[in-house]
Design an enzyme around this catalytic site. Structure first.
Site, mmCIF file in Angstrom:
data_model
loop_
_atom_site.group_PDB
_atom_site.id
_atom_site.type_symbol
_atom_site.label_atom_id
_atom_site.label_comp_id
_atom_site.label_asym_id
_atom_site.label_seq_id
_atom_site.Cartn_x
_atom_site.Cartn_y
_atom_site.Cartn_z
ATOM 1 N N CYS A 22 0.833 -1.206 0.014
ATOM 2 C CA CYS A 22 0.092 0.188 0.245
ATOM 3 C C CYS A 22 0.760 1.198 -0.182
ATOM 4 O O CYS A 22 1.910 1.217 0.923
ATOM 5 C CB CYS A 22 -0.822 -0.002 1.153
ATOM 6 S SG CYS A 22 -2.054 1.351 1.381
ATOM 7 N N CYS A 82 0.625 4.060 7.138
ATOM 8 C CA CYS A 82 -0.041 3.902 8.561
ATOM 9 C C CYS A 82 1.217 3.004 9.313
ATOM 10 O O CYS A 82 1.461 1.882 9.014
ATOM 11 C CB CYS A 82 -0.790 3.212 8.399
ATOM 12 S SG CYS A 82 -2.226 4.190 7.209
ATOM 13 N N CYS A 117 0.479 -0.663 10.292
ATOM 14 C CA CYS A 117 -0.177 -1.682 9.385
ATOM 15 C C CYS A 117 0.852 -2.510 8.715
ATOM 16 O O CYS A 117 1.966 -2.003 8.078
ATOM 17 C CB CYS A 117 -0.978 -0.549 8.176
ATOM 18 S SG CYS A 117 -1.851 -1.840 7.179
ATOM 19 N N CYS A 143 -17.361 -8.151 4.497
ATOM 20 C CA CYS A 143 -16.623 -7.051 4.648
ATOM 21 C C CYS A 143 -15.388 -7.190 3.629
ATOM 22 O O CYS A 143 -14.500 -8.120 3.939
ATOM 23 C CB CYS A 143 -16.245 -6.478 5.853
ATOM 24 S SG CYS A 143 -15.475 -4.895 6.023
ATOM 25 N N CYS A 192 -20.001 -4.684 2.865
ATOM 26 C CA CYS A 192 -18.985 -3.637 3.456
ATOM 27 C C CYS A 192 -17.802 -3.387 2.615
ATOM 28 O O CYS A 192 -17.373 -4.574 2.418
ATOM 29 C CB CYS A 192 -18.862 -3.849 4.860
ATOM 30 S SG CYS A 192 -18.064 -2.592 5.565
ATOM 31 N N CYS A 201 -19.057 3.172 8.634
ATOM 32 C CA CYS A 201 -18.674 2.560 9.517
ATOM 33 C C CYS A 201 -17.054 2.971 9.817
ATOM 34 O O CYS A 201 -16.403 3.107 9.020
ATOM 35 C CB CYS A 201 -18.244 0.972 9.181
ATOM 36 S SG CYS A 201 -17.143 -0.131 10.257
ATOM 37 N N ARG A 234 -18.029 -2.633 17.469
ATOM 38 C CA ARG A 234 -17.496 -3.710 17.034
ATOM 39 C C ARG A 234 -16.300 -4.142 17.581
ATOM 40 O O ARG A 234 -15.245 -3.258 17.466
ATOM 41 C CB ARG A 234 -17.482 -3.829 15.645
ATOM 42 C CG ARG A 234 -16.643 -5.101 15.040
ATOM 43 C CD ARG A 234 -16.765 -5.480 13.617
ATOM 44 N NE ARG A 234 -18.278 -5.042 13.055
ATOM 45 C CZ ARG A 234 -18.467 -4.284 12.154
ATOM 46 N NH1 ARG A 234 -17.707 -3.373 11.905
ATOM 47 N NH2 ARG A 234 -19.868 -4.129 11.728
HETATM 48 N N1 SAM Z 1 -6.828 0.516 3.014
HETATM 49 C C1 SAM Z 1 -7.991 0.908 3.906
HETATM 50 C C2 SAM Z 1 -7.566 2.169 4.642
HETATM 51 O O1 SAM Z 1 -7.042 2.489 5.323
HETATM 52 O O2 SAM Z 1 -8.539 3.043 4.586
HETATM 53 C C3 SAM Z 1 -8.673 -0.255 4.427
HETATM 54 C C4 SAM Z 1 -7.762 -1.194 5.112
HETATM 55 S S1 SAM Z 1 -7.315 -0.985 6.683
HETATM 56 C C5 SAM Z 1 -6.406 -2.442 7.055
HETATM 57 C C6 SAM Z 1 -8.616 -0.855 7.733
HETATM 58 C C7 SAM Z 1 -8.325 -0.628 9.150
HETATM 59 O O3 SAM Z 1 -7.675 -1.695 9.774
HETATM 60 C C8 SAM Z 1 -7.451 0.773 9.325
HETATM 61 O O4 SAM Z 1 -7.786 1.810 9.267
HETATM 62 C C9 SAM Z 1 -6.999 0.244 10.958
HETATM 63 O O5 SAM Z 1 -7.814 0.989 11.694
HETATM 64 C C10 SAM Z 1 -7.304 -1.148 10.966
HETATM 65 N N2 SAM Z 1 -5.906 -1.936 11.291
HETATM 66 C C11 SAM Z 1 -4.964 -2.191 10.526
HETATM 67 N N3 SAM Z 1 -3.760 -2.962 10.676
HETATM 68 C C12 SAM Z 1 -4.014 -2.829 12.118
HETATM 69 C C13 SAM Z 1 -3.449 -3.479 13.090
HETATM 70 N N4 SAM Z 1 -2.313 -3.929 13.214
HETATM 71 N N5 SAM Z 1 -4.144 -3.511 14.466
HETATM 72 C C14 SAM Z 1 -5.221 -3.088 14.787
HETATM 73 N N6 SAM Z 1 -5.883 -2.636 13.645
HETATM 74 C C15 SAM Z 1 -5.296 -2.415 12.266
HETATM 75 C C1 DTB Z 2 -11.531 -2.237 11.290
HETATM 76 O O1 DTB Z 2 -11.749 -1.224 11.795
HETATM 77 N N1 DTB Z 2 -10.856 -3.529 11.436
HETATM 78 C C2 DTB Z 2 -10.672 -4.403 10.464
HETATM 79 C C3 DTB Z 2 -11.779 -3.694 9.315
HETATM 80 N N2 DTB Z 2 -11.933 -2.605 10.006
HETATM 81 C C4 DTB Z 2 -11.238 -3.672 7.865
HETATM 82 C C5 DTB Z 2 -9.283 -4.542 9.982
HETATM 83 C C6 DTB Z 2 -8.454 -5.122 11.197
HETATM 84 C C7 DTB Z 2 -7.156 -5.458 10.484
HETATM 85 C C8 DTB Z 2 -6.250 -6.063 11.495
HETATM 86 C C9 DTB Z 2 -4.886 -6.124 10.876
HETATM 87 C C10 DTB Z 2 -4.734 -7.227 9.658
HETATM 88 O O2 DTB Z 2 -5.280 -8.309 9.731
HETATM 89 O O3 DTB Z 2 -4.097 -6.883 8.681
HETATM 90 FE FE1 SF4 Z 3 -2.977 0.975 3.511
HETATM 91 FE FE2 SF4 Z 3 -2.587 -0.328 5.715
HETATM 92 FE FE3 SF4 Z 3 -2.972 2.219 5.663
HETATM 93 FE FE4 SF4 Z 3 -5.114 0.858 4.748
HETATM 94 S S1 SF4 Z 3 -4.335 0.862 6.852
HETATM 95 S S2 SF4 Z 3 -4.298 2.843 4.029
HETATM 96 S S3 SF4 Z 3 -3.899 -0.829 4.118
HETATM 97 S S4 SF4 Z 3 -1.256 1.130 4.922
#
Ligand code: SAM
Ligand code: DTB
Ligand code: SF4
Length: 346
Positions: free
Chosen positions: A57, A61, A64, A103, A134, A194, A270
Site C-alpha cells: 500500500c 500507516c 499496518c 466486508c 461492506c 462504519c 464492534r
Molecule cells: N486501506 C484501507 C484504509 O486504510 O482505509 C482499508 C484497510 S485498513 C487495513 C482498515 C483498518 O484496519 C485501519 O484503518 C485500521 O484501523 C485497522 N488496522 C490495520 N492494521 C491494524 C493493526 N495492526 N491493529 C489494529 N487495527 C489495524
Molecule cells: C476495522 O476497523 N478493522 C478491520 C476492518 N476495519 C477492515 C481490519 C483489522 C485489520 C487487522 C490487521 C490485519 O489483519 O492486517
Molecule cells: Fe494502506 Fe494499511 Fe493504511 Fe489501509 S491501513 S491505507 S492498507 S497502510
C-alpha cells in the site's frame, strides 16, 4: 444534530473524560443500561472480512502490515486483486457459517478508475447471495461514493484511527481532514458509515476522549464503530514501539468500548482487531460494556482472528445469538428496568 447526554445536554469532551474516570463497575452498568435501551443485549451482529487486494500500500500507516513503507521489515507478501470467483466463494462460506455481512478490504490509497467496475461487480454479486456488503478501499471522492451507492453498497469502513492530536504520530500520507472528507462523501451518498479507531498505539486517554468526541459530535454518528485493539506487528513503527514499551491494559480498551456505547447509543460497536489475544472473560466484559458486533472467521485481513470454534463455544456459553441481516432492536419498554438516577449524575 448533536448527540446528547442522558441529561439532554450536548456531549462535551469534559463529559466524555468524566465517563472514562468512573469506577469500572459504574461505567459498565451505565453502558449496559444504555445498550439495553437500544438493542437486544443478547444478540450480536457478525461480519466476515476478506482482503481483496493485499500489501504494498502506498500509505505509511504506522500500525499496518500492508504498508509498502514497512515491507522490508514486515516481509509481507503483496498480492494482486483477488478474482471475483474467489471472493464469492469466500462470501458463500461466510454466509454458511452465520455471518450476515461480508466486508472486503483493499490496500489502496483510494480505488482507481479501473478498480470501480470490479468493486461494483463484487457488491452486486455478494448482495445477490443475500448478505449485507461492506467495503474498505481507502479514500473516496463524492463520485466514487455515488458509484458504490448505485451498486448497492450497504456500509463503507473508513476509520479515524485516533485523535487529531495523535494523528501525526500514526500516518503522514493522508490527513485527518482527508478522512473526515471521505466519511462525509460516504454519508452524503446514502451509504451507512462504519468508522472507528485503534486503541493501544501509544496514545493517551485524552486522545481516546477526543476520538470519541469526534464521532459523537458528527451530524449523524457512524452506524457502526469498530474499536480495534492494536495487533502489534513486528517491523511496523507502532507495533515495534508497543512491543518494546508495553501494551495498553485490556481494561482500558474495555473502558473505551463502554464510553463509545454511552456516547453513540444507537451505533453498533464492534470488537475488531486484537481479539485473538484476549481471554473469554475479557471478551465477555467487552460485550457487557456494550459491544454488539464482531468479526468472525480465522483471519482478519493479514493477521489471525479468534478461531471460529472458540467463538461458537463462547457465544453458546454467553447465550449470544447472531442477528439477521436486518438486526432487531428491542423497544425501550423491554429494556432492563431499574432506577437510572445514580447514572445521571454526570
Ligand atoms: N486501506 C484501507 C484504509 O486504510 O482505509 C482499508 C484497510 S485498513 C487495513 C482498515 C483498518 O484496519 C485501519 O484503518 C485500521 O484501523 C485497522 N488496522 C490495520 N492494521 C491494524 C493493526 N495492526 N491493529 C489494529 N487495527 C489495524
Ligand atoms: C476495522 O476497523 N478493522 C478491520 C476492518 N476495519 C477492515 C481490519 C483489522 C485489520 C487487522 C490487521 C490485519 O489483519 O492486517
Ligand atoms: Fe494502506 Fe494499511 Fe493504511 Fe489501509 S491501513 S491505507 S492498507 S497502510
Amino acid at each position: 444534530m448533536t448527540t446528547m447526554t442522558p441529561n439532554s445536554t450536548p456531549i462535551t469532551r469534559e463529559y466524555i473524560s468524566q465517563l472514562f474516570e468512573l469506577p469500572f463497575m459504574d461505567l459498565l452498568l451505565k453502558a449496559q443500561t444504555i445498550h439495553r435501551e437500544h438493542f437486544n443485549a443478547n444478540e450480536v451482529q457478525i461480519s466476515t472480512l476478506l482482503s481483496i487486494k493485499t500489501g504494498n500500500c502506498p500509505e505509511d500507516c504506522g500500525y499496518c502490515s500492508q504498508s509498502g513503507h514497512h515491507r522490508d521489515k514486515t516481509k509481507l507478501q503483496a498480492e494482486k486483486r483477488l478474482e471475483v470467483d474467489k471472493v464469492l466463494a469466500a462470501a458463500r462460506r461466510a454466509k454458511a457459517s452465520g455471518s450476515s455481512r461480508f466486508c472486503m478490504g483493499a490496500a489502496w490509497k483510494h480505488p482507481s478508475k479501473k478498480d470501480m467496475p470490479y468493486v461494483a461487480e463484487l457488491i452486486r454479486e455478494v448482495k445477490a447471495l443475500g448478505m449485507e456488503t461492506c467495503m474498505t478501499l481507502g479514500m473516496l471522492d463524492a463520485e466514487q461514493s455515488a458509484q458504490l451507492a448505485e451498486a448497492g453498497l450497504d456500509y463503507y469502513n473508513h476509520n479515524l484511527d485516533t485523535s487529531r492530536r495523535y494523528y501525526d504520530e500514526v500516518v503522514s500520507t493522508r490527513s485527518y481532514d482527508d478522512r473526515l472528507d471521505t466519511i462525509e462523501n460516504v454519508r452524503n451518498a446514502g451509504i451507512n458509515v462504519c468508522s472507528g479507531s485503534i486503541v493501544g498505539m501509544g496514545e493517551t486517554r485524552e486522545d481516546r476522549v477526543d476520538w470519541v468526541y469526534e464521532l459523537a459530535s458528527m451530524p449523524v454518528p457512524p452506524e457502526s464503530i469498530p474499536v480495534n485493539l492494536l495487533v502489534p506487528i513486528k517491523g511496523t513503527p507502532l507495533g515495534d514501539k508497543v512491543l518494546s514499551e508495553g501494551e495498553l491494559p485490556v481494561l482500558e480498551w474495555i473502558r473505551t468500548i463502554a464510553v463509545t456505547r454511552i456516547c453513540c447509543p444507537k451505533s453498533y460497536v464492534r470488537l475488531s482487531a486484537g481479539r485473538e489475544s484476549l481471554s473469554d472473560s475479557e471478551q465477555a466484559l467487552a460485550f457487557m460494556a456494550g459491544a454488539n458486533s464482531f468479526f468472525y472467521g480465522d483471519k482478519l485481513l493479514t493477521t489471525g482472528n479468534a478461531s471460529q470454534s472458540n467463538d461458537d463455544r463462547l457465544m453458546a456459553q454467553l447465550g449470544l445469538t447472531a442477528s439477521k441481516a436486518e438486526p432487531s432492536v428491542v423497544p425501550v419498554t423491554n429494556a432492563m428496568s431499574g432506577s437510572r438516577s445514580h447514572l445521571q449524575k454526570i
